[in-house]
Design a protein around this motif. Structure first.
Motif, PDB file in Angstrom:
ATOM      1  N   CYS A  53       0.874  -1.013  -0.215  1.00 27.33           N
ATOM      2  CA  CYS A  53       0.045   0.021   0.036  1.00 27.33           C
ATOM      3  C   CYS A  53       0.638   1.237  -0.048  1.00 27.33           C
ATOM      4  O   CYS A  53       1.948   1.294   0.549  1.00 27.33           O
ATOM      5  CB  CYS A  53      -0.845   0.080   1.183  1.00 27.33           C
ATOM      6  SG  CYS A  53      -1.918   1.510   1.618  1.00 27.33           S
ATOM      7  N   GLU A  54       0.525   2.275  -0.700  1.00 28.17           N
ATOM      8  CA  GLU A  54       1.073   3.473  -0.805  1.00 28.17           C
ATOM      9  C   GLU A  54       1.210   4.122   0.677  1.00 28.17           C
ATOM     10  O   GLU A  54       1.946   4.922   0.900  1.00 28.17           O
ATOM     11  CB  GLU A  54       0.612   4.448  -1.602  1.00 28.17           C
ATOM     12  CG  GLU A  54      -0.979   5.273  -1.205  1.00 28.17           C
ATOM     13  CD  GLU A  54      -2.018   3.981  -1.330  1.00 28.17           C
ATOM     14  OE1 GLU A  54      -1.775   2.987  -1.401  1.00 28.17           O
ATOM     15  OE2 GLU A  54      -3.077   4.295  -0.509  1.00 28.17           O
ATOM     16  N   TYR A  90      -2.921   0.352  -4.571  1.00 33.43           N
ATOM     17  CA  TYR A  90      -4.159   1.216  -4.904  1.00 33.43           C
ATOM     18  C   TYR A  90      -4.429   0.732  -6.530  1.00 33.43           C
ATOM     19  O   TYR A  90      -5.736   0.978  -7.023  1.00 33.43           O
ATOM     20  CB  TYR A  90      -3.767   2.586  -4.681  1.00 33.43           C
ATOM     21  CG  TYR A  90      -2.954   3.239  -5.447  1.00 33.43           C
ATOM     22  CD1 TYR A  90      -3.256   3.878  -6.732  1.00 33.43           C
ATOM     23  CD2 TYR A  90      -1.778   3.868  -4.698  1.00 33.43           C
ATOM     24  CE1 TYR A  90      -2.283   4.588  -7.503  1.00 33.43           C
ATOM     25  CE2 TYR A  90      -0.910   4.612  -5.295  1.00 33.43           C
ATOM     26  CZ  TYR A  90      -1.192   5.193  -6.647  1.00 33.43           C
ATOM     27  OH  TYR A  90      -0.226   5.885  -7.320  1.00 33.43           O
TER      28      TYR A  90
END
Ligand code: MTE
Ligand code: MO
Length: 259
Positions: free
Chosen positions: A140-141, A222
């Motif tokens: 995840c970012e 994402y």
């Protein structure tokens, strides 16, 4: 020419294009670099706006320098994470809840747009297609990540069934939670890009994107959009949402999130 010689030929041509995009950016200004990137089809959908030139240089250099076929690392079962975190709960819209109540029996994945054979696939249809499993790292970012086994149908299989037109440039994915995203053709046809139907040997759990989610092994989490409602093959992202290929650029993230 042998396949290896062809690959080397393609690589040096890509280097040449990249050095012209980056060189032109240095010598003659960013506007012209954008022009060169456009000439070679290397403009990402979020190429306009304040960060546009940065996104363009990142995307153009990645696409020119990296082999489109290089694979994300795959792990062994013993390396799978014990905890699989969740980002975002399942949608609460009426049409999604109605489908979920009947185990998605009435769900149909429609593939439309620039294809010669538009598709409408039930979950049973998808499960009958040749499947692939892979253990990859999803990042995840926002900093967390996990390793898990995903199984499902390679997106390329579905695209080949639909017959993608020559003019196509992107594959757009729409979600029941009103999010949308898109991939360029190299990532759409990448062997590790899956329409995932299962996670760690189980049916895809609700919160991880049932009935069908995307797994894009070579981009940040994402891009792996969950709860897919339909797919459209397009030549431009103009007219879809805000036209920048995804909801991510609206929140300050790049459309292309290659890792
Ligand atoms: N439709 C939809 N897809 C989504 C999201 C979302 O909120 N909605 N979150 C994304 C983000 S930011 C990440 S990191 C991954 C997380 O996948 P997971 O919830 O299965 O761990 O899903 C992606 N796909
Ligand atoms: Mo994320």
């Amino acid at each position: 020419m042998s396949e290896q010689a062809q690959e080397i030929g393609t690589l040096s041509r890509r280097r040449l294009i990249k050095s012209s995009v980056v060189g032109v950016a240095g010598i003659a200004g960013l506007g012209l670099a954008r022009h060169v990137a456009a000439r070679y089809g290397l403009l990402p959908p979020d190429s306009s706006g304040v960060w546009g030139i940065g996104e363009t240089l990142t995307y153009a250099s990645q696409r020119v320098l990296m082999s489109h076929r290089s694979m994300a690392r795959e792990f062994s079962r013993s390396e799978c994470s014990r905890i699989v975190p969740v980002s975002g709960p399942p949608p609460k819209t009426d049409d999604f809840l109605r489908l979920a109540r009947n185990d998605f029996d009435e769900y149909r994945l429609c593939v439309s747009g620039l294809v010669s054979r538009p598709l409408s696939l039930s979950l049973a249809d998808l499960r009958r297609l040749p499947s692939r499993s892979q253990i990859t790292h999803q990042q995840c970012e926002e900093g967390w990540s996990f390793i898990a086994e995903w199984s499902g149908v390679p997106l390329s299989t579905v695209l080949n069934l639909a017959g993608v037109s020559k003019s196509a440039r992107y594959v757009a994915f729409f979600s029941f939670d009103s999010s949308y995203d898109s991939l360029d053709l190299p990532d759409a046809y990448h062997p590790q890009t899956l329409l995932a139907l299962g996670l760690n040997g189980q049916e895809l759990p609700a919160e991880h994107g049932a009935p069908v989610r995307l797994r894009v092994a070579r981009q940040l989490g994402y891009k792996s959009i969950k709860y897919i409602s339909r797919i459209a093959v397009v030549d431009s992202m103009k007219g879809i949402g805000r036209g920048r290929g995804s909801v991510s650029p609206d929140h300050g993230y790049a459309w292309y999130a290659g890792i």
